[in-house]
Write an enzyme that holds these catalytic residues in place. Structure first.
Site, PDB file in Angstrom:
ATOM      1  N   GLU A  90      37.925  50.185  28.847  1.00 47.10           N
ATOM      2  CA  GLU A  90      37.275  49.009  28.418  1.00 47.10           C
ATOM      3  C   GLU A  90      36.024  49.775  28.577  1.00 47.10           C
ATOM      4  OE1 GLU A  90      38.192  46.179  27.954  1.00 47.10           O
ATOM      5  OE2 GLU A  90      40.500  46.559  29.280  1.00 47.10           O
ATOM      6  N   CYS A 123      29.372  43.435  27.135  1.00 47.47           N
ATOM      7  CA  CYS A 123      30.415  43.970  26.265  1.00 47.47           C
ATOM      8  C   CYS A 123      30.784  42.514  25.585  1.00 47.47           C
ATOM      9  CB  CYS A 123      31.840  44.312  27.086  1.00 47.47           C
ATOM     10  SG  CYS A 123      32.162  43.638  27.530  1.00 47.47           S
TER      11      CYS A 123
END
Length: 486
Positions: free
Chosen positions: A254, A288
Site C-alpha cells: 500500500e 496517501c
C-alpha cells in the site's frame, strides 16, 4: 506524559516485554513541542530472528484453534479499545501530532476493522469441486500462509498496523510487526498491549522496534515469513517488492498517491470546496489518499478559487491538543524542511502562492499554489503535507488527461451535478479507487483498498484480505480406484 510511553517503550517478543540488545536508542518525541516521550533500545537482527521463530512456533496451534475462539479475542479487543479510547487518543495526539479530529477519525476506523477481523475468523471455508475422474472428490481448503511480516507507516500507525495485524491473526496466522521509528508506541507496542490484554496467546504477535540502519533487509529476507504487508512510500515499496520476490514471498504493498479532486462545470461549488479542503488538509496532508491536486473547470475557477482560499485561510494551525486546531505539526523536521523547500522552489520557478504558510519548527501552515509551470515535478510527485496545487482545465477530456498524468493511481474524486456523468468520468481514471461527489480520503473494511501503477500491489479489506493472508490447498480423495497406464 501518558504511562503508555513508559510502560510500552520495549520490544514485545514471544509474549514477553523486554529491552532490545542494540547499542543505541530510538528517541520518541512529540513533533509539536519536542517533548521526549520515550527512549527504546533498538532491536537487532537477533531480536528479529527471535520474533520470527516465536511466531513460527505459535502459529500451528493457533491455526488449529476453533475459529470462534479466535473471534472472541478480537471481540474483546474491540471492547477494550472502546474503554481506552480517550487515553489512546491522547497517545495519537502526542506521538503523531494528530489533532483531536484526526485521532477520533483513526480510532473510529480502527474499531470498524476490529469488527471486521472478528468476522474474518469465520470466513475461510472448504469447497468441493467436481472431477472428470470417476470416483474422485476434489476438496479445496483455505489455509493460513503461516507467518506475516507487517511494516506500518507513521501517519495512521494504530489503524494501519491493526488493518494488517488483526485480520492476519484472525485468519490463523502469526505476525511480526515493525512499526515506523517515529511512531513505535502507537503503531507497535500499543497494538501488542491491546491484543495481549484481549487474550491473544504469547508468540502470535511480536513487535520489533528497530531501524533499517541496524537490521538492513533482515526483516524481509528472514526465511520464516511467507508474506510481507508494507505500507509506505513507493520508493521503499519498490525495494520491499524486489527483495521479497527474490525470496519467493508474497507482498501486499500500500504505497503513495498523487490523487486529484476534480470540479466539473456543473458541481455544487460550496460542497466541492468543503470536500477539497478536507481531502487536502486532513492530518496536515500526511495521507496517501490526500488530494494533492485540485483540478477545476476554468468556467467556475474564479468562484471556486475565492471560496477555497478563504476556507484554507480559516484553518487554525497550532497545538494539536487544542480542539480548535485543524493543522498540527508534520511528523519531523526532515518532512517540514522538504515541504518548505518544495514551496519555495515552485514559487521561484513561476508558481503563484495564493496562500503561503509559514514554517515554525515542525508546524507547516497551509499553502495553496497555482500557475504551476507545465512539466513541473510537483505535478507528478506526492506532496506529503499541507500544500495544495490548484489547476485549471478546459473540458472533461483535458481533465482526464491531467488526472492520469502521474505515475500514481491510488484515489481521487469528481464533483458534478450529474451522478452518472461522474461515474463515467471515474471509469476513465487509472486508479484503484475513485469517488463521486465526495472527498478522496476513504477506507471501509468490506471494500477492496489499494492502488494501481506506483501506488501499490494487491488489495486489503474484506475478501481481498482473505486472499492476501491465506492460500489454497487442493486435497483429492479417490473413493474408487484410479487406472494407471503402466
Amino acid at each position: 506524559m501518558s504511562s503508555y510511553f513508559t510502560d510500552l517503550a520495549q520490544q514485545y517478543i514471544d509474549g514477553e516485554w523486554r529491552p532490545g540488545t542494540g547499542a543505541w536508542e530510538i528517541i520518541d518525541c512529540n513533533p509539536y513541542d519536542g517533548e521526549k516521550l520515550a527512549a527504546i533500545t533498538i532491536a537487532t537482527v537477533d531480536e528479529v530472528d527471535l520474533a520470527y521463530r516465536a511466531a513460527e512456533r505459535a502459529q500451528r496451534d493457533w491455526a488449529a484453534t476453533n475459529a470462534y475462539a479466535r473471534r472472541a479475542v478480537f471481540e474483546k479487543a474491540l471492547r477494550l479499545l472502546e474503554e481506552r479510547e480517550a487515553e489512546i487518543a491522547e497517545v495519537i495526539i502526542a506521538e503523531l501530532g494528530g489533532t483531536r479530529t484526526k485521532a477520533g477519525f483513526e480510532l473510529h476506523l480502527a474499531k470498524e476493522f476490529l469488527r471486521e477481523a472478528a468476522q474474518l475468523a469465520l470466513t475461510p471455508q472448504a469447497r468441493i469441486l467436481p472431477s472428470p475422474t470417476e470416483g474422485k472428490e476434489n476438496r479445496l481448503y483455505r489455509v493460513p500462509v503461516g507467518v506475516v511480516g507487517v511494516i506500518s507507516p507513521f501517519n495512521f500507525p494504530f489503524l494501519l498496523s491493526l488493518k494488517s495485524v488483526a485480520p492476519a491473526l484472525a485468519l490463523g496466522n502469526a505476525v511480526v510487526l515493525k512499526p515506523h521509528q517515529d511512531t513505535p508506541v502507537t503503531g507497535g507496542t500499543l497494538v501488542a498491549k491491546l491484543l495481549e490484554d484481549a487474550g491473544l496467546p504469547g508468540g502470535l504477535l511480536n513487535v520489533v522496534v528497530t531501524d533499517i540502519s541496524e537490521i538492513g533487509d533482515a526483516f524481509l529476507e528472514h526465511p520464516v515469513p511467507s508474506a510481507i504487508s508494507f505500507t509506505g512510500s513507493d520508493k521503499v515499496g519498490r525495494h520491499v517488492a524486489t527483495v521479497c520476490a527474490s525470496h519467493f514471498k508474497r507482498t501486499v504493498l500500500e504505497l503513495g498517491g498523487n490523487s486529484a479532486l476534480v470540479v466539473l462545470d456543473d458541481a455544487d461549488l460550496d460542497y466541492a470546496v468543503d470536500a477539497a479542503v478536507f481531502s487536502r488538509y486532513v492530518h496536515q496532508g500526511q495521507v496517501c489518499m490526500a488530494a494533492n491536486r485540485i483540478l477545476v473547470d476554468r468556467s467556475v475557477l474564479p468562484e471556486f478559487t475565492e471560496k477555497f482560499v478563504a476556507k484554507v485561510k480559516s484553518l487554525k494551525a497550532g497545538d494539536p491538543r487544542d480542539p480548535a486546531t485543524v493543522i498540527g505539526p508534520v511528523i519531523n523536521s526532515s518532512q517540514a524542511d522538504a515541504l518548505t523547500g518544495a514551496v519555495d522552489q515552485a514559487v521561484e520557478a513561476g508558481a503563484t502562492a495564493l496562500v503561503r504558510g509559514r514554517t515554525t519548527d515542525n508546524l507547516v501552515e497551509p499553502s495553496v499554489l497555482t500557475d504551476i509551470p507545465a512539466g513541473s515535478p510537483l505535478l507528478r510527485q506526492e506532496l506529503f503535507g499541507p500544500v495544495a496545487l490548484l489547476l485549471p482545465f478546459d473540458g472533461e477530456e483535458e481533465a482526464v488527461r491531467l488526472v492520469n498524468d502521474t505515475p500514481y493511481g491510488l484515489s481521487g474524486a469528481v464533483h458534478t451535478g450529474d451522478v452518472e456523468r461522474g461515474v463515467a468520468f471515474a471509469q476513465r481514471i487509472d486508479t484503484g479507487m475513485f469517488h463521486v461527489n465526495d472527498g478522496t480520503v476513504h477506507d471501509e473494511p468490506q471494500v477492496p483498498f489499494g492502488g494501481e501503477k506506483h501506488s501499490g500491489v494487491g488489495r486489503l479489506n474484506g475478501e481481498t484480505t482473505v486472499e492476501a493472508f491465506t492460500t489454497q490447498k487442493w486435497v483429492s480423495v479417490q473413493h474408487g480406484r484410479s487406472h494407471f497406464p503402466f
